[in-house]
Design an enzyme around this catalytic site. Structure first.
Site, PDB file in Angstrom:
ATOM      1  N   LYS A 180       0.853  -1.203   0.000  1.00  0.00           N
ATOM      2  CA  LYS A 180       0.000   0.000   0.000  1.00  0.00           C
ATOM      3  C   LYS A 180       0.882   1.243   0.000  1.00  0.00           C
ATOM      4  O   LYS A 180       1.608   1.483   0.963  1.00  0.00           O
ATOM      5  CB  LYS A 180      -0.862  -0.053   1.274  1.00  0.00           C
ATOM      6  CG  LYS A 180      -1.869   1.065   1.449  1.00  0.00           C
ATOM      7  CD  LYS A 180      -2.710   0.841   2.705  1.00  0.00           C
ATOM      8  CE  LYS A 180      -3.850   1.839   2.812  1.00  0.00           C
ATOM      9  NZ  LYS A 180      -4.638   1.649   4.052  1.00  0.00           N
ATOM     10  N   LYS A 205      -6.664  -6.296  -4.201  1.00  0.00           N
ATOM     11  CA  LYS A 205      -7.436  -5.379  -3.365  1.00  0.00           C
ATOM     12  C   LYS A 205      -7.767  -4.182  -4.240  1.00  0.00           C
ATOM     13  O   LYS A 205      -6.892  -3.419  -4.629  1.00  0.00           O
ATOM     14  CB  LYS A 205      -6.592  -4.981  -2.153  1.00  0.00           C
ATOM     15  CG  LYS A 205      -7.338  -4.224  -1.085  1.00  0.00           C
ATOM     16  CD  LYS A 205      -7.811  -5.196  -0.036  1.00  0.00           C
ATOM     17  CE  LYS A 205      -8.332  -4.608   1.250  1.00  0.00           C
ATOM     18  NZ  LYS A 205      -8.667  -3.248   1.340  1.00  0.00           N
TER      19      LYS A 205
HETATM   20  O1  LIG Z   1      -7.017   3.221   3.552  1.00  0.00           O
HETATM   21  C1  LIG Z   1      -7.862   4.077   3.250  1.00  0.00           C
HETATM   22  O2  LIG Z   1      -7.747   5.300   3.511  1.00  0.00           O
HETATM   23  C2  LIG Z   1      -9.084   3.690   2.497  1.00  0.00           C
HETATM   24  C3  LIG Z   1     -10.006   4.660   2.164  1.00  0.00           C
HETATM   25  C4  LIG Z   1     -11.134   4.332   1.427  1.00  0.00           C
HETATM   26  C5  LIG Z   1     -11.353   3.031   1.031  1.00  0.00           C
HETATM   27  C6  LIG Z   1     -10.443   2.033   1.380  1.00  0.00           C
HETATM   28  C7  LIG Z   1      -9.322   2.355   2.097  1.00  0.00           C
HETATM   29  N1  LIG Z   1      -8.383   1.409   2.433  1.00  0.00           N
HETATM   30  C8  LIG Z   1      -8.427   0.063   1.968  1.00  0.00           C
HETATM   31  C9  LIG Z   1      -8.286  -0.882   3.078  1.00  0.00           C
HETATM   32  O3  LIG Z   1      -9.211  -1.580   3.358  1.00  0.00           O
HETATM   33  C10 LIG Z   1      -6.987  -0.902   3.832  1.00  0.00           C
HETATM   34  O4  LIG Z   1      -5.950  -0.687   2.922  1.00  0.00           O
HETATM   35  C11 LIG Z   1      -6.692  -2.184   4.585  1.00  0.00           C
HETATM   36  O5  LIG Z   1      -7.735  -2.570   5.419  1.00  0.00           O
HETATM   37  C12 LIG Z   1      -5.430  -1.966   5.452  1.00  0.00           C
HETATM   38  O6  LIG Z   1      -5.634  -0.880   6.334  1.00  0.00           O
HETATM   39  P1  LIG Z   1      -4.441  -0.232   7.175  1.00  0.00           P
HETATM   40  O7  LIG Z   1      -3.727  -1.350   7.882  1.00  0.00           O
HETATM   41  O8  LIG Z   1      -5.097   0.702   8.128  1.00  0.00           O
HETATM   42  O9  LIG Z   1      -3.551   0.450   6.196  1.00  0.00           O
END
Ligand SMILES: O=C(O)c1ccccc1NCC(=O)[C@H](O)[C@H](O)COP(=O)(O)O
Length: 268
Positions: free
Chosen positions: A64, A124
């Site tokens: 990411k 994803k």
């Molecule tokens: O991450 C975001 O800001 C987001 C915003 C809108 C739609 C989806 C988004 N993220 C996708 C995800 O579901 C996350 O990348 C994934 O759950 C991991 O989350 P994190 O560990 O908090 O980076």
């Protein structure tokens, strides 16, 4: 952040609109028939479910670069190298964000990661068409994300069926009670509870504990978003998660292999 008024598009609506525009460009370059032909050259899909069911805590480690909620997270010039570190740390699966506009991902990232590791890969993205599922499989994905909030009516059922036909394992993502009931009724085997509200982008870590009891014990639950380290993982495992999906916390620190290892194998 508060939710936008009912008439205004949500962040999710805006992301999906951009995804559809980008999709038009790819469709013009590659036909469905070309994608179907490409399926002959990819390995049979890897099934992540036995590992999710048998292991203690499993980690789905995410590639990411940036996000609507946090902006730039990490450059990741070599997603394959990051994926090798995740695999070496014991990741049960690797999630590759392929959305371009808001996350700076691509199908090229997915293909590069596929060539580098043998663990199951999740595409994803904001999947709203059969074409995107075909793209996912043709690029070597083993899993695909379907977000209940972005798939009205029977579109969720149709895409779920098609993904299964392609041999993909589907991670069905929910955010609230109604979406959870929908996922259960659909027969989803793998259900991701995303703690990030896709209208406000706020993360509520209590979401998982609220929704998990609505899911029958024969399904596999994944806790998603806002997971910072082993303490958070332990909390969700105690609440019934068999796997966690982690992005930011892994890409922002310098030792992704150790970070994945520390989140893996936690028991109730
Ligand atoms: O991450 C975001 O800001 C987001 C915003 C809108 C739609 C989806 C988004 N993220 C996708 C995800 O579901 C996350 O990348 C994934 O759950 C991991 O989350 P994190 O560990 O908090 O980076």
């Amino acid at each position: 952040m508060s939710a936008p008024p009912a008439s205004q598009p949500t962040v999710l609506d805006e992301i999906v609109a951009g995804v559809l525009e980008d999709l038009d460009v790819r469709r013009a370059a590659t036909s469905e028939a070309d994608l179907r032909a490409a399926l002959a050259d990819v390995d049979a899909p890897r099934d992540p479910m036995p590992h999710f069911r048998d292991a203690a805590s499993s980690v789905i480690a995410e590639v990411k670069r940036k996000s609507p909620s946090k902006g730039e997270l990490a450059d990741i010039p070599d997603p394959a190298a990051l994926a090798r570190e995740y695999a070496a740390g014991g990741a049960a699966a690797i999630s590759v964000l392929t959305e371009q506009r808001r996350f700076s991902g691509s199908l090229e990232d997915l293909r590069a990661v596929r060539a580098a590791v043998d663990v199951p890969l999740l595409r994803k993205d904001f999947i709203v068409t059969r074409y995107q599922l075909l793209e996912a499989r043709a690029a070597g994905a083993d899993l695909a994300l379907l977000i209940v909030a972005s798939l009205p009516g029977d579109l969720l059922d149709r895409l779920h069926d098609y993904a299964r036909e392609l041999g993909l394992t589907v991670l069905v993502e929910v955010h609230d009670e109604a979406e959870t009931e929908r996922a259960v009724e659909l027969g989803a085997e793998l259900i991701g509870v995303n703690a990030r509200n896709l209208k406000t982008l706020a993360v509520d870590p209590d979401t998982f504990g609220r929704l998990a009891p609505l899911v029958p014990a024969d399904r596999v639950l994944v806790a998603e978003s806002g997971i910072a380290g082993p303490t958070d993982v332990q909390r969700f495992v105690d609440e019934g998660a068999r796997a966690v999906l982690v992005g930011e916390a892994l890409v922002k620190q310098g030792a992704p292999r150790d970070a994945v290892a520390a989140m893996t194998g936690l028991t109730r």
